[in-house]
Design an enzyme around this catalytic site. Structure first.
Site, PDB file in Angstrom:
ATOM      1  N   LYS A 206      -3.738   4.718  -1.234  1.00  0.00           N
ATOM      2  CA  LYS A 206      -4.685   5.771  -1.592  1.00  0.00           C
ATOM      3  C   LYS A 206      -3.921   7.015  -2.073  1.00  0.00           C
ATOM      4  CE  LYS A 206      -8.320   8.589   0.442  1.00  0.00           C
ATOM      5  NZ  LYS A 206      -9.177   8.836   1.598  1.00  0.00           N
ATOM      6  N   GLU A 212       6.245   3.821   3.868  1.00  0.00           N
ATOM      7  CA  GLU A 212       6.444   2.373   3.939  1.00  0.00           C
ATOM      8  C   GLU A 212       6.142   1.703   2.601  1.00  0.00           C
ATOM      9  OE1 GLU A 212       4.697   4.231   6.104  1.00  0.00           O
ATOM     10  OE2 GLU A 212       4.629   3.343   8.111  1.00  0.00           O
ATOM     11  N   GLY A 267      -9.296   5.198   4.165  1.00  0.00           N
ATOM     12  CA  GLY A 267      -8.392   4.050   4.052  1.00  0.00           C
ATOM     13  C   GLY A 267      -8.938   2.799   4.711  1.00  0.00           C
ATOM     14  N   ARG A 268      -9.436   2.935   5.947  1.00  0.00           N
ATOM     15  CA  ARG A 268      -9.894   1.747   6.682  1.00  0.00           C
ATOM     16  C   ARG A 268     -11.270   1.271   6.231  1.00  0.00           C
ATOM     17  NH1 ARG A 268      -9.030   6.199   9.540  1.00  0.00           N
ATOM     18  NH2 ARG A 268     -10.713   7.297  10.606  1.00  0.00           N
ATOM     19  N   GLU A 353      -8.776   3.559  14.916  1.00  0.00           N
ATOM     20  CA  GLU A 353      -8.418   4.726  14.100  1.00  0.00           C
ATOM     21  C   GLU A 353      -9.658   5.611  13.914  1.00  0.00           C
ATOM     22  OE1 GLU A 353      -5.015   4.148  11.195  1.00  0.00           O
ATOM     23  OE2 GLU A 353      -6.576   4.775   9.807  1.00  0.00           O
ATOM     24  N   HIS A 384      -6.244 -20.787  25.743  1.00  0.00           N
ATOM     25  CA  HIS A 384      -5.016 -21.275  26.372  1.00  0.00           C
ATOM     26  C   HIS A 384      -3.977 -20.167  26.474  1.00  0.00           C
ATOM     27  CE1 HIS A 384      -6.607 -25.353  26.169  1.00  0.00           C
ATOM     28  NE2 HIS A 384      -7.145 -24.942  25.038  1.00  0.00           N
ATOM     29  N   LYS A 495       3.363  10.224  10.655  1.00  0.00           N
ATOM     30  CA  LYS A 495       3.908  10.200   9.292  1.00  0.00           C
ATOM     31  C   LYS A 495       4.798  11.428   9.070  1.00  0.00           C
ATOM     32  CE  LYS A 495       0.130   7.775   6.833  1.00  0.00           C
ATOM     33  NZ  LYS A 495      -0.850   7.821   5.764  1.00  0.00           N
TER      34      LYS A 495
HETATM   35  O1  F6P Z   1      -3.011   4.333   8.927  1.00  0.00           O
HETATM   36  C1  F6P Z   1      -3.304   5.621   8.502  1.00  0.00           C
HETATM   37  C2  F6P Z   1      -3.602   5.640   7.064  1.00  0.00           C
HETATM   38  O2  F6P Z   1      -3.786   6.959   6.671  1.00  0.00           O
HETATM   39  C3  F6P Z   1      -4.811   4.776   6.742  1.00  0.00           C
HETATM   40  O3  F6P Z   1      -5.999   5.416   6.861  1.00  0.00           O
HETATM   41  C4  F6P Z   1      -4.458   4.305   5.384  1.00  0.00           C
HETATM   42  O4  F6P Z   1      -5.206   3.186   5.098  1.00  0.00           O
HETATM   43  C5  F6P Z   1      -2.984   4.041   5.527  1.00  0.00           C
HETATM   44  O5  F6P Z   1      -2.530   5.097   6.327  1.00  0.00           O
HETATM   45  C6  F6P Z   1      -2.198   3.954   4.265  1.00  0.00           C
HETATM   46  O6  F6P Z   1      -2.312   5.105   3.472  1.00  0.00           O
HETATM   47  P1  F6P Z   1      -2.210   4.997   1.902  1.00  0.00           P
HETATM   48  O7  F6P Z   1      -3.278   4.097   1.427  1.00  0.00           O
HETATM   49  O8  F6P Z   1      -2.376   6.387   1.398  1.00  0.00           O
HETATM   50  O9  F6P Z   1      -0.852   4.455   1.571  1.00  0.00           O
END
Ligand code: F6P
Length: 557
Positions: A206, A212, A267-268, A353, A384, A495
């Site tokens: 986003k 990462e 995001g979620r 979240e 199990h 972050k």
């Molecule tokens: O996990 C936190 C978050 O801000 C989520 O809401 C989002 O989906 C994810 O990090 C990744 O963020 P981005 O899509 O900006 O890379």
């Protein structure tokens, strides 16, 4: 000011808990032969049985009063109409607009957002059809065989879960890979198996600023340039789903291959947006649209059904009963369907979240429990592994069982065993082993609650409805707890500090606590030449030999 725990309904529920906590769920069935009929309902292709709960008729009525007296009607209308309900980030929350298939405009900041949503849908359609048909060519004219989604959190979990869930609808000559972890072994392991000339990367982020994802995307780009095309060829192999067009273009992605979405998509909650591009590639645009249709159907149900027959509202109230009155700390999600094995991880982010908050929308601390710990894995595997604790341990864990009824051709006997195992477990959790007999110290006490959600079949449409159901359940709980389900300051803190720590790696910093500093020193020993937060990664070797010359592919490990 309104205080939830002092409200008449909350007090009534507290009393009802005292009065009913020793009730046996099975006695509720004996008292009312119609209980199953009364406490089950269907929405589209989904059927919910919520009769095996520690909920007497009086408790259910009072829980419904809790919903009636909450701000649900108002906040739900505000969400669907684009009002700013994410107050801390000053944004509307409009994932429902992404699957809005109704007529008419949807105004945000004086602008109708539906035309741009429609434009992006058309862009997804054109692109997914071009890739799936082979019309889209890589730098040396070959068609795409592997799609790698690079993203994390909401930019990974939704499409990842859906592509696995809909495996049987997938185009067989396209393979899908999801890279999320910043641990370099994740991307290395994936790239080692791929041919750069036939690989397409989707950089899903986003913000286009998540450490990462950017590190993984840079590694993929270097691998591509080192093993195949030139910088100029990156555009044929990298596309992006992002709200940050500028950053995506700076990365080398062509403007026409940036699939936009908007700040008002959390995001979620983003699998309905361009973040769902891998889903459209996997199951086709029609399948993607069917998923949106299922979600839209659940949205309409959520908007219009009375609380007493509103599936997300009922599920939310059941959760509140256990969390706030029975003291349950966790919620188990157990899909009896191997294709849904990523569902618990997806729902974990969605719920934790969203509702892992301890202040209300005014920033005041709350004096009640909010979101549960959500966890789980597929049945019958779970039977199990962790079911023993659920049957006889000291914890009280409500369970959502989820299954699809329609068997796969050729393995009907497996499916029958799968479903009967699930029914046996739900029955055993409720009845225990003392049915009509004496309890010895080793018998299962039973009286453990569960819901059973049946899908007619695991189709794109029913998956869409299922996910929308849980989204709205989480929303209703957030409204009743009066918290903001749409920010995530805890994640943002992590972050920020990760950025600070990595930028201090080469300096003698006194900015952190002694423990962090001591550990940082140990880390530094392994990075003597480290000078920046994001070191240029060493590109993993491709299965191909010299650049552009195909050699035999390295066998996958
Ligand atoms: O996990 C936190 C978050 O801000 C989520 O809401 C989002 O989906 C994810 O990090 C990744 O963020 P981005 O899509 O900006 O890379």
């Amino acid at each position: 000011m309104f205080q939830l725990t002092r409200s008449v309904t909350w007090q009534a529920l507290t009393r009802l808990h005292d009065q009913t906590r020793h009730d046996r769920i099975s006695d509720y069935f004996a008292a009312d032969p119609q209980r199953y009929d009364k406490m089950s309902l269907r929405v589209g292709g989904l059927f919910l049985d919520y009769s095996k709960h520690h909920i007497s008729p009086a408790v259910l009525d009072t829980l419904l009063e809790l919903a009636d007296h909450s701000a649900l009607v108002q906040r739900r209308a505000q969400m669907f109409s684009g009002d700013i309900i994410n107050v801390t980030e000053n944004r509307p929350v409009l994932h429902t607009a992404l699957r809005n298939l109704g007529e008419g405009p949807l105004m945000v900041d004086g602008q109708d957002v539906m035309p741009e949503i429609q434009r992006t849908r058309e862009q997804i359609q054109r692109f997914s059809e071009a890739v799936r048909s082979g019309e889209w060519k890589g730098y040396d004219g070959q068609r795409i065989k592997d799609v790698v989604n690079i993203g994390i959190g909401g930019s990974d979990l939704g499409p990842n879960m859906a592509c696995r869930a809909l495996l049987k609808y997938r185009q067989s000559d396209l393979n899908f890979h999801f890279v999320s972890n910043v641990d370099g072994t994740h991307i290395q392991k994936v790239l080692r198996r791929l041919d750069p000339a036939t690989t397409l990367f989707i950089v899903s982020t986003k913000t286009f600023s998540t450490q990462e994802t950017l590190l993984n995307a840079k590694t993929a780009r270097r691998w591509f340039v080192d093993n195949a095309g030139e910088d100029a060829d990156v555009g044929a192999h990298f596309v992006a789903a992002s709200t940050n067009k500028r950053a995506a273009m700076d990365f080398g992605i062509r403007e026409e291959n940036i699939f936009e979405f908007w700040a008002w998509v959390g995001g979620r909650y983003s699998m309905w947006s361009s973040i769902g591009l891998p889903i459209a590639l996997a199951v086709g645009f029609e399948g993607f649209m069917a998923m949106l249709e299922g979600a839209y159907e659940m949205d309409q149900h959520f908007l219009t059904a009375p609380n007493a027959s509103n599936m997300p509202v009922l599920m939310a109230l059941i959760g509140i009963w256990y969390i706030n009155f029975h003291g349950a700390e966790t919620q188990a999600i157990v899909p009896y369907d191997q294709a849904l094995h990523q569902l618990p991880a997806f729902l974990q982010q969605l719920d934790m979240e969203s509702n892992g908050k301890s202040v209300d929308i005014f920033g005041q601390p709350v004096d009640y429990k909010t979101g549960p710990i959500v966890w789980g894995q597929t049945g019958s595997n779970g039977q199990h592994a962790f079911f023993q604790l659920l049957h006889q341990g000291t914890r009280y864990v409500p369970i959502d069982f989820i299954a699809s009824l329609k068997p796969e051709p050729g393995v009907e006997d497996h499916h029958f065993a799968l479903l009967t195992n699930m029914l046996a477990q739900a029955n055993a959790f409720m009845e225990g082993s003392a049915k009509g007999g004496e309890l010895d110290p080793y018998s299962c006490p039973g009286n453990r609650p569960s819901s059973t959600l049946l899908l007619d079949e695991l189709t794109p449409r029913n998956l869409g409805a299922l996910i929308a159901l849980y989204e709205h359940k989480v929303f209703v709980q957030g409204v009743i707890w009066n918290i903001n389900s749409f920010d995530q300051w805890g994640v943002q803190l992590g972050k920020r500090i990760a950025g600070e720590i990595s930028s201090r790696l080469d300096a003698q910093s006194q900015d952190f606590d002694a423990s962090t500093q001591g550990l940082l020193m140990r880390v530094r020993e392994h990075f003597p030449g480290h000078a920046s937060a994001t070191p240029e990664p060493a590109a993993p070797r491709s299965g191909r030999g010299a650049k552009g010359k195909a050699s035999s592919r390295t066998p996958s490990r």
